[in-house]
Enzyme design. Structure first.
Site, PDB file in Angstrom:
ATOM      1  N   ASP A   1     -83.858 -44.457 -32.848  1.00 33.41           N
ATOM      2  CA  ASP A   1     -84.691 -43.895 -31.833  1.00 33.41           C
ATOM      3  C   ASP A   1     -83.997 -43.666 -30.607  1.00 33.41           C
ATOM      4  O   ASP A   1     -84.951 -43.451 -29.483  1.00 33.41           O
ATOM      5  CB  ASP A   1     -85.907 -45.171 -31.562  1.00 33.41           C
ATOM      6  CG  ASP A   1     -86.796 -45.399 -32.815  1.00 33.41           C
ATOM      7  OD1 ASP A   1     -87.548 -46.417 -32.753  1.00 33.41           O
ATOM      8  OD2 ASP A   1     -86.921 -44.645 -33.502  1.00 33.41           O
TER       9      ASP A   1
ATOM     10  N   HIS B   1     -91.866 -49.256 -34.818  1.00 29.60           N
ATOM     11  CA  HIS B   1     -90.826 -48.816 -35.551  1.00 29.60           C
ATOM     12  C   HIS B   1     -90.059 -50.363 -36.146  1.00 29.60           C
ATOM     13  O   HIS B   1     -90.549 -51.478 -35.506  1.00 29.60           O
ATOM     14  CB  HIS B   1     -89.648 -48.126 -34.643  1.00 29.60           C
ATOM     15  CG  HIS B   1     -89.928 -46.813 -34.740  1.00 29.60           C
ATOM     16  ND1 HIS B   1     -89.451 -45.796 -34.051  1.00 29.60           N
ATOM     17  CD2 HIS B   1     -91.066 -46.171 -35.627  1.00 29.60           C
ATOM     18  CE1 HIS B   1     -90.016 -44.555 -34.341  1.00 29.60           C
ATOM     19  NE2 HIS B   1     -91.021 -44.643 -35.147  1.00 29.60           N
TER      20      HIS B   1
ATOM     21  N   SER C   1     -94.445 -42.140 -38.756  1.00 32.99           N
ATOM     22  CA  SER C   1     -92.944 -42.468 -38.932  1.00 32.99           C
ATOM     23  C   SER C   1     -92.610 -43.623 -39.564  1.00 32.99           C
ATOM     24  O   SER C   1     -91.383 -43.939 -39.735  1.00 32.99           O
ATOM     25  CB  SER C   1     -92.296 -42.536 -37.413  1.00 32.99           C
ATOM     26  OG  SER C   1     -93.132 -43.572 -36.847  1.00 32.99           O
TER      27      SER C   1
END
Lengths: 180, 200
Positions: free
Chosen positions: B142, B116, B76
């Site tokens: 998210d 992230h 990701s």
């Protein structure tokens, strides 16, 4: 040093050591470099609405719309140890509710080998500019800066802010009629 | 006393045993060791294990993070981080969380840490921070990954901030997780080697 296994073992150990040394060299030679570059930012259009925040917290919040131009020459930041630059334009401001607010409006990935001269005009924000509350209305000082995250091939991951920013005031009234 | 010809009756003197003609002599080594040498081997093994543990715990204290080295598990954050890359984290209290930083966090109730980038920060006067994250390679933020009804992350969810990066090295951990038999086999071989190999 005369069986296949011991030769393979030494070769493997040596190649691991060499790779580790080269990686360390890459890291040490670029760890303390200054990666700041001048950036020109301009804002051409601003609009403000007040709607229910559909991206998450379901409360009525200020929603800002901004169109901007960015010019920057990132050639100096690239070297043999840079895999990519993750550029992001963030808006920073202060409100009654929160002392510090930062919202990323736009981002771009510049890979090693891509054109390092950045020039975007009349770009709208990629992400919704929702405030946590109603703090954008009449806000005198919303500052836009372009920063980048240097992703190395091996080493430190610094966050560098470009020198050059633009501060804009937001309107005192909500736009009800027009759409952006 | 001295070498005897093969096949003749050999008088065994104390401490001298007939030589084993086969190549692999590991268990011969083990038989020849007396108690003191066995204790030494075990102590050696314990030293290696405790040194490794000390280095790991020392790193935890130095960086302030409960997990100072993590392996990237998903794609990701491509093209910056690929599956199998290694990240070095720090988690100092004085550093405020700011937009653009790469944070490793754990969602309440889930064990797996997620790597992230922070895209929104709202910090109050007293220092309470709430922030939102998004993976570079994901289309949306998210909020779908957080707990039901949770819209923001807080400092307590953060395992650390990514400060350093090393490509590919973490692949070993991923292989050992996906094929546990490989992990046990490797540990068994390493343990046997350390315990049975004599310092000649």
């Amino acid at each position: 040093m005369n069986t296949l296994l011991s030769r393979a073992n030494s070769l493997f150990a040596f190649s691991l050591s060499v790779m580790a040394a080269v990686t360390l060299g890459c890291f040490v030679t670029t760890a303390f470099k200054d990666r700041c570059v001048p950036v020109q930012l301009q804002v051409s259009r601003i609009m403000l609405k007040n709607v229910e925040d559909f991206t998450g917290p379901r409360q009525r919040s200020d929603l800002g719309f901004i169109t901007f131009h960015i010019t920057a020459d990132l050639e100096k930041t690239f070297d043999w140890n840079v895999k990519q630059l993750f550029l992001y334009l963030s808006a920073e401001y202060s409100t009654k509710n929160n002392a510090v607010n930062q919202v990323v409006l736009w981002d771009k990935i510049v890979l090693r080998g891509d054109n390092p001269k950045l020039r975007v005009k009349d770009v709208k924000a990629k992400y919704f500019f929702f405030d946590d509350g109603n703090g954008l209305k009449g806000n005198r000082n919303v500052t836009l800066t372009l920063s980048w995250n240097v992703v190395p091939i091996a080493g430190i991951l610094p966050l560098v802010t470009g020198s050059g920013h633009v501060s804009v005031p937001f309107p005192d009234a909500y736009e009800i009629m027009k759409s952006y | 006393m001295g070498r005897q010809a093969q096949g003749q009756v050999v008088r065994l003197h104390e401490g001298i045993q007939p030589r084993n003609r086969s190549g692999l002599d590991i268990f011969g080594d083990l038989r020849k060791m007396n108690k003191r040498q066995l204790y030494y081997q075990v102590l050696n093994f314990a030293m290696i294990v405790s040194s490794a543990l000390m280095i790991w715990k020392g790193l935890i204290v130095l960086t302030g993070s409960e997990s100072p080295i993590v392996v990237v598990l998903s794609g990701s954050m491509e093209p910056a981080f690929h599956r199998g890359d290694l990240l070095f984290l720090t988690n100092f209290r004085e550093d405020p969380i700011r937009a653009g930083e790469i944070v490793v966090f754990k969602v309440e109730g889930r064990d797996i840490p997620i790597v992230h980038r922070v895209i929104k920060v709202h910090e109050k006067d007293n220092g309470d921070i709430k922030f939102l994250t998004k993976g570079d390679n994901n289309e949306v933020d998210d909020r779908g990954l957080y707990k039901e009804g949770q819209n923001w992350l807080e400092k307590k969810d953060v395992v650390g901030r990514a400060r350093g990066f090393l490509p590919y090295v973490g692949m070993v951990t991923i292989i050992m997780n996906d094929y546990p038999k490989f992990k046990y086999a490797l540990l068994a071989v390493m343990g046997a080697y350390v315990l049975l190999k004599r310092e000649s």
